[in-house]
Design an enzyme around this catalytic site. Structure first.
Site, PDB file in Angstrom:
ATOM      1  N   GLU A 113     -30.826  17.018 -20.609  1.00 26.94           N
ATOM      2  CA  GLU A 113     -31.994  17.283 -21.441  1.00 26.94           C
ATOM      3  C   GLU A 113     -32.469  15.996 -22.104  1.00 26.94           C
ATOM      4  O   GLU A 113     -31.964  15.614 -23.171  1.00 26.94           O
ATOM      5  CB  GLU A 113     -31.657  18.305 -22.537  1.00 26.94           C
ATOM      6  CG  GLU A 113     -31.175  19.640 -22.011  1.00 26.94           C
ATOM      7  CD  GLU A 113     -31.407  20.750 -23.037  1.00 26.94           C
ATOM      8  OE1 GLU A 113     -32.103  21.706 -22.705  1.00 26.94           O
ATOM      9  OE2 GLU A 113     -30.913  20.631 -24.171  1.00 26.94           O
TER      10      GLU A 113
ATOM     11  N   GLU B 160     -30.093  18.706 -30.585  1.00 30.53           N
ATOM     12  CA  GLU B 160     -30.340  19.002 -32.004  1.00 30.53           C
ATOM     13  C   GLU B 160     -29.034  18.962 -32.800  1.00 30.53           C
ATOM     14  O   GLU B 160     -29.018  18.598 -33.975  1.00 30.53           O
ATOM     15  CB  GLU B 160     -31.064  20.348 -32.129  1.00 30.53           C
ATOM     16  CG  GLU B 160     -32.520  20.202 -31.685  1.00 30.53           C
ATOM     17  CD  GLU B 160     -33.088  21.371 -30.926  1.00 30.53           C
ATOM     18  OE1 GLU B 160     -32.591  22.499 -31.070  1.00 30.53           O
ATOM     19  OE2 GLU B 160     -34.043  21.137 -30.155  1.00 30.53           O
TER      20      GLU B 160
ATOM     21  N   ASN C 231     -32.091  29.268 -24.423  1.00 23.97           N
ATOM     22  CA  ASN C 231     -31.557  28.814 -25.711  1.00 23.97           C
ATOM     23  C   ASN C 231     -32.587  29.198 -26.775  1.00 23.97           C
ATOM     24  O   ASN C 231     -33.611  28.543 -26.923  1.00 23.97           O
ATOM     25  CB  ASN C 231     -31.353  27.293 -25.646  1.00 23.97           C
ATOM     26  CG  ASN C 231     -30.975  26.704 -26.992  1.00 23.97           C
ATOM     27  OD1 ASN C 231     -30.660  27.426 -27.937  1.00 23.97           O
ATOM     28  ND2 ASN C 231     -31.010  25.382 -27.078  1.00 23.97           N
TER      29      ASN C 231
ATOM     30  N   LYS D  40     -32.358  29.041 -29.920  1.00 26.40           N
ATOM     31  CA  LYS D  40     -32.286  28.206 -31.134  1.00 26.40           C
ATOM     32  C   LYS D  40     -32.337  29.098 -32.381  1.00 26.40           C
ATOM     33  O   LYS D  40     -31.839  30.219 -32.352  1.00 26.40           O
ATOM     34  CB  LYS D  40     -33.386  27.137 -31.108  1.00 26.40           C
ATOM     35  CG  LYS D  40     -33.380  26.358 -29.784  1.00 26.40           C
ATOM     36  CD  LYS D  40     -34.239  25.137 -29.809  1.00 26.40           C
ATOM     37  CE  LYS D  40     -34.163  24.454 -28.454  1.00 26.40           C
ATOM     38  NZ  LYS D  40     -34.912  23.211 -28.398  1.00 26.40           N
TER      39      LYS D  40
ATOM     40  N   SER E  31     -38.894  21.307 -22.047  1.00 32.43           N
ATOM     41  CA  SER E  31     -40.253  21.769 -21.721  1.00 32.43           C
ATOM     42  C   SER E  31     -40.364  22.406 -20.331  1.00 32.43           C
ATOM     43  O   SER E  31     -41.375  22.220 -19.636  1.00 32.43           O
ATOM     44  CB  SER E  31     -41.275  20.636 -21.902  1.00 32.43           C
ATOM     45  OG  SER E  31     -41.284  20.207 -23.258  1.00 32.43           O
TER      46      SER E  31
ATOM     47  N   GLY F 183     -39.020  20.449 -26.415  1.00 25.62           N
ATOM     48  CA  GLY F 183     -39.976  21.016 -27.365  1.00 25.62           C
ATOM     49  C   GLY F 183     -41.264  20.229 -27.504  1.00 25.62           C
ATOM     50  O   GLY F 183     -42.040  20.458 -28.419  1.00 25.62           O
TER      51      GLY F 183
ATOM     52  N   GLY G 112     -35.761  26.439 -23.709  1.00 22.05           N
ATOM     53  CA  GLY G 112     -35.925  26.699 -25.136  1.00 22.05           C
ATOM     54  C   GLY G 112     -37.144  27.577 -25.377  1.00 22.05           C
ATOM     55  O   GLY G 112     -37.101  28.794 -25.218  1.00 22.05           O
ATOM     56  N   GLY G 113     -38.252  26.951 -25.754  1.00 23.26           N
ATOM     57  CA  GLY G 113     -39.459  27.692 -26.149  1.00 23.26           C
ATOM     58  C   GLY G 113     -39.865  28.791 -25.184  1.00 23.26           C
ATOM     59  O   GLY G 113     -40.196  29.912 -25.611  1.00 23.26           O
TER      60      GLY G 113
ATOM     61  N   HIS H  13     -25.772  20.041 -27.802  1.00 18.23           N
ATOM     62  CA  HIS H  13     -27.232  20.050 -27.716  1.00 18.23           C
ATOM     63  C   HIS H  13     -27.803  18.888 -28.538  1.00 18.23           C
ATOM     64  O   HIS H  13     -27.235  18.521 -29.566  1.00 18.23           O
ATOM     65  CB  HIS H  13     -27.786  21.393 -28.219  1.00 18.23           C
ATOM     66  CG  HIS H  13     -29.249  21.512 -27.955  1.00 18.23           C
ATOM     67  ND1 HIS H  13     -30.192  20.975 -28.799  1.00 18.23           N
ATOM     68  CD2 HIS H  13     -29.936  22.064 -26.918  1.00 18.23           C
ATOM     69  CE1 HIS H  13     -31.397  21.205 -28.287  1.00 18.23           C
ATOM     70  NE2 HIS H  13     -31.269  21.859 -27.159  1.00 18.23           N
TER      71      HIS H  13
HETATM   72  P1  PGA Z   1     -37.562  23.429 -24.756  1.00 19.60           P
HETATM   73  O1  PGA Z   1     -36.050  23.273 -25.256  1.00 19.60           O
HETATM   74  O2  PGA Z   1     -37.544  24.232 -23.481  1.00 19.60           O
HETATM   75  O3  PGA Z   1     -38.274  24.155 -25.876  1.00 19.60           O
HETATM   76  O4  PGA Z   1     -38.099  22.056 -24.534  1.00 19.60           O
HETATM   77  C1  PGA Z   1     -35.004  23.080 -24.346  1.00 19.60           C
HETATM   78  C2  PGA Z   1     -33.691  22.956 -25.078  1.00 19.60           C
HETATM   79  O5  PGA Z   1     -33.660  22.349 -26.155  1.00 19.60           O
HETATM   80  O6  PGA Z   1     -32.638  23.445 -24.617  1.00 19.60           O
END
Ligand code: PGA
Length: 255
Positions: free
Chosen positions: A167, A97, A9, A11, A213, A173, A234-235, A95
């Site tokens: 999640e 967010e 993802n 983002k 994470s 994050g 994500g990251g 998600h």
């Molecule tokens: P992250 O994000 O791996 O940066 O923690 C995961 C996500 O929001 O799908």
């Protein structure tokens, strides 16, 4: 045996040239991977550019959101049909967010889920509790509502095209991932819920990703759990090397 499913993802990150470069790096890195479904979810403005890069490869394309109508006066929105048209297979919905920054409700998310499935795309439905909810012992209650409301009105057949991403919001994050035991506990609870809603066969088949994470260094421990079928990254998906390593370590955790 469920095939592992790992999705990146991105983002609201990358520009056109870095998106194309990242997609090319992922495609090259997983070209010999057979043991998992792999998807990348760039910002919607770069979907077409990335689609050209991954066409014909074993990297599928996903979107990060969409709207629940086919077309019309919905300024700024994108329909499932449009996403399919540019080569998407998956759409991430719900998600955290979108829930907590954009204010999406379970009711809105469930409309999107049904529209996306009706449009011939697959859904990654994200669920997860806030830190204060976990600390108050409400994790299962929160996840239950999100799963039940998000999947309302679906058939067993629809569920073949749904994956769930657990999640925990406090892990997204932050660098603080859920422990493998916390992940397994939540995933097993979600699988049980799916079983009570759609029957045992559907529960056994549904893939439940963990997100929050995930890194090359922790993915093996997380995915070694029986109910953790993959990851939503994500990251660590913003760098081809780390995403590819996550895919490969994830597969090795299952073999
Ligand atoms: P992250 O994000 O791996 O940066 O923690 C995961 C996500 O929001 O799908």
């Amino acid at each position: 045996m469920r095939k592992p499913f790992i999705a990146g993802n991105w983002k609201m990150n990358m520009d056109r040239s870095s998106a194309v470069e990242l997609a090319a790096g992922v495609k090259a890195g997983v070209s010999d991977v057979l043991g998992a479904d792999v998807a990348i979810c760039p910002p919607s403005v770069y979907l077409s550019s990335v689609a050209e890069v991954v066409a014909g490869s074993n990297v599928a394309l996903g979107a990060q959101n969409c709207y629940h109508e086919d077309k019309g006066a919905f300024t700024g929105e994108i329909s499932p049909g449009m996403l399919k048209d540019v080569g998407c297979t998956y759409v991430i919905l719900g998600h955290s967010e979108r829930r907590h920054v954009m204010g999406e409700t379970d009711e809105l998310i469930s409309k999107k889920v049904r529209k996306v499935l009706g449009g011939g795309l697959e859904v990654i439905l994200c669920v997860g509790e806030l830190l204060e909810q976990r600390e108050a012992g409400e994790t299962e209650a929160v996840v239950r509502v999100q799963v039940e409301r998000g999947l309302i009105g679906l058939s067993e057949e629809d569920m073949r095209n749904v994956a769930i991403a657990y999640e925990p919001v406090w892990a997204i994050g932050t660098g603080v991932n859920a422990t493998p035991a916390q992940a397994q506990e939540a995933h097993s609870y979600i699988r049980g819920l799916i079983g009570s809603m759609f029957g045992e066969a559907t529960a056994e088949a549904v893939r439940i990703q963990y997100g929050g994470s995930v890194k090359p260094s922790n993915v093996k421990d997380l995915m070694s759990n029986p109910d953790v079928d993959g990851g939503l990254i994500g990251g660590a998906s913003l760098e081809a090397g780390s995403f590819v390593e996550i895919v490969k370590s994830g597969i090795s955790a299952k073999s």
